[in-house]
Scaffold this motif. Structure first.
Motif, short mmCIF file in Angstrom:
data_model
loop_
_atom_site.label_atom_id
_atom_site.label_comp_id
_atom_site.label_asym_id
_atom_site.label_seq_id
_atom_site.Cartn_x
_atom_site.Cartn_y
_atom_site.Cartn_z
N LEU A 1 0.81 -1.21 0.00
CA LEU A 1 0.00 0.00 0.00
C LEU A 1 0.85 1.26 0.00
O LEU A 1 0.54 2.22 -0.68
CB LEU A 1 -0.92 0.02 1.23
CG LEU A 1 -1.99 -1.05 1.30
CD1 LEU A 1 -2.69 -1.00 2.65
CD2 LEU A 1 -2.99 -0.86 0.19
N GLY A 2 1.88 1.28 0.79
CA GLY A 2 2.68 2.48 0.96
C GLY A 2 4.08 2.30 0.39
O GLY A 2 4.36 1.36 -0.32
N HIS A 3 4.93 3.24 0.74
CA HIS A 3 6.28 3.27 0.18
C HIS A 3 7.31 3.47 1.28
O HIS A 3 7.05 4.10 2.30
CB HIS A 3 6.42 4.44 -0.80
CG HIS A 3 5.53 4.31 -1.99
ND1 HIS A 3 5.83 3.49 -3.04
CD2 HIS A 3 4.36 4.89 -2.30
CE1 HIS A 3 4.89 3.57 -3.95
NE2 HIS A 3 3.98 4.42 -3.52
N THR A 4 8.52 2.97 1.01
CA THR A 4 9.65 3.31 1.86
C THR A 4 10.07 4.74 1.51
O THR A 4 9.67 5.29 0.47
CB THR A 4 10.83 2.36 1.61
OG1 THR A 4 11.29 2.54 0.27
CG2 THR A 4 10.43 0.91 1.84
N ARG A 5 10.89 5.32 2.35
CA ARG A 5 11.37 6.68 2.06
C ARG A 5 12.18 6.70 0.75
O ARG A 5 12.12 7.67 0.00
CB ARG A 5 12.19 7.20 3.23
CG ARG A 5 11.33 7.55 4.41
CD ARG A 5 12.14 8.17 5.54
NE ARG A 5 11.27 8.58 6.61
CZ ARG A 5 11.00 7.86 7.68
NH1 ARG A 5 11.54 6.66 7.82
NH2 ARG A 5 10.18 8.31 8.62
N LEU A 6 12.92 5.62 0.48
CA LEU A 6 13.70 5.54 -0.75
C LEU A 6 12.78 5.51 -1.98
O LEU A 6 13.05 6.16 -2.98
CB LEU A 6 14.60 4.30 -0.74
CG LEU A 6 15.46 4.10 -2.00
CD1 LEU A 6 16.43 5.28 -2.19
CD2 LEU A 6 16.22 2.79 -1.92
N GLU A 7 11.67 4.77 -1.90
CA GLU A 7 10.73 4.72 -3.01
C GLU A 7 10.10 6.09 -3.26
O GLU A 7 9.91 6.51 -4.40
CB GLU A 7 9.64 3.68 -2.73
CG GLU A 7 10.14 2.25 -2.75
CD GLU A 7 9.15 1.26 -2.19
OE1 GLU A 7 9.36 0.05 -2.42
OE2 GLU A 7 8.16 1.65 -1.53
#
Length: 158
Positions: A132-138
């Motif tokens: 659903l969400g993203h890592t900070r890198l993404e």
């Protein structure tokens, strides 16, 4: 029930402006990059990545950062409209990296619980979406994708 027709000619100008194509193009480019990265990992193309949430790079981040940069190039980075669009972009990227990411982590835990109690004859109809969400890198890579796309398009758009 009467359907509303869009007759006002100015509505269609939306599809002729660079800001629309910067944001939309950022989304499309990031989605294709996401699909290619997934294909390299899984050895098969899955077109669901063109419309899914989560993954590298963030399509949401690419779209809103491209929109913000294109508005900044047009109206100046110190203008009130650019400040508003940058605020919108910041909230969207923060949400992608925190709230939606947490929801994805919760879905992983819930899916593990469902797997553990499956022997008790509990048969869930479907699994919860975990991506659903993203890592900070993404999010960062999505933002860079959007900025590069908007910069190129704004330089070419006359």
């Amino acid at each position: 029930m009467m359907l509303m027709n869009i007759e006002h000619w100015q509505f269609w100008e939306l599809f002729l402006c660079k800001w629309f194509w910067c944001g939309t193009g950022g989304w499309i480019i990031a989605s294709f990059i996401k699909m290619i990265i997934a294909a390299v990992k899984t050895k098969e193309f899955d077109f669901v990545y063109l419309f899914s949430t989560g993954g590298m790079p963030s399509s949401h981040s690419a779209a809103v950062s491209a929109l913000a940069v294109s508005v900044g190039y047009t109206y100046g980075f110190g203008s009130p409209i650019t400040t508003i669009v940058c605020g919108f972009a910041a909230v969207t990227m923060f949400d992608a990296a925190t709230v939606r990411r947490a929801a994805g982590e919760h879905a992983k835990v819930l899916n593990a619980i469902v797997r553990d109690i499956r022997d008790l004859k509990f048969k869930p109809k479907e699994r919860f979406r975990e991506l659903l969400g993203h890592t900070r890198l993404e999010v960062l890579c999505g933002m860079i994708t959007g900025i590069v796309w908007a910069t190129v398009l704004c330089l070419l758009w006359k």
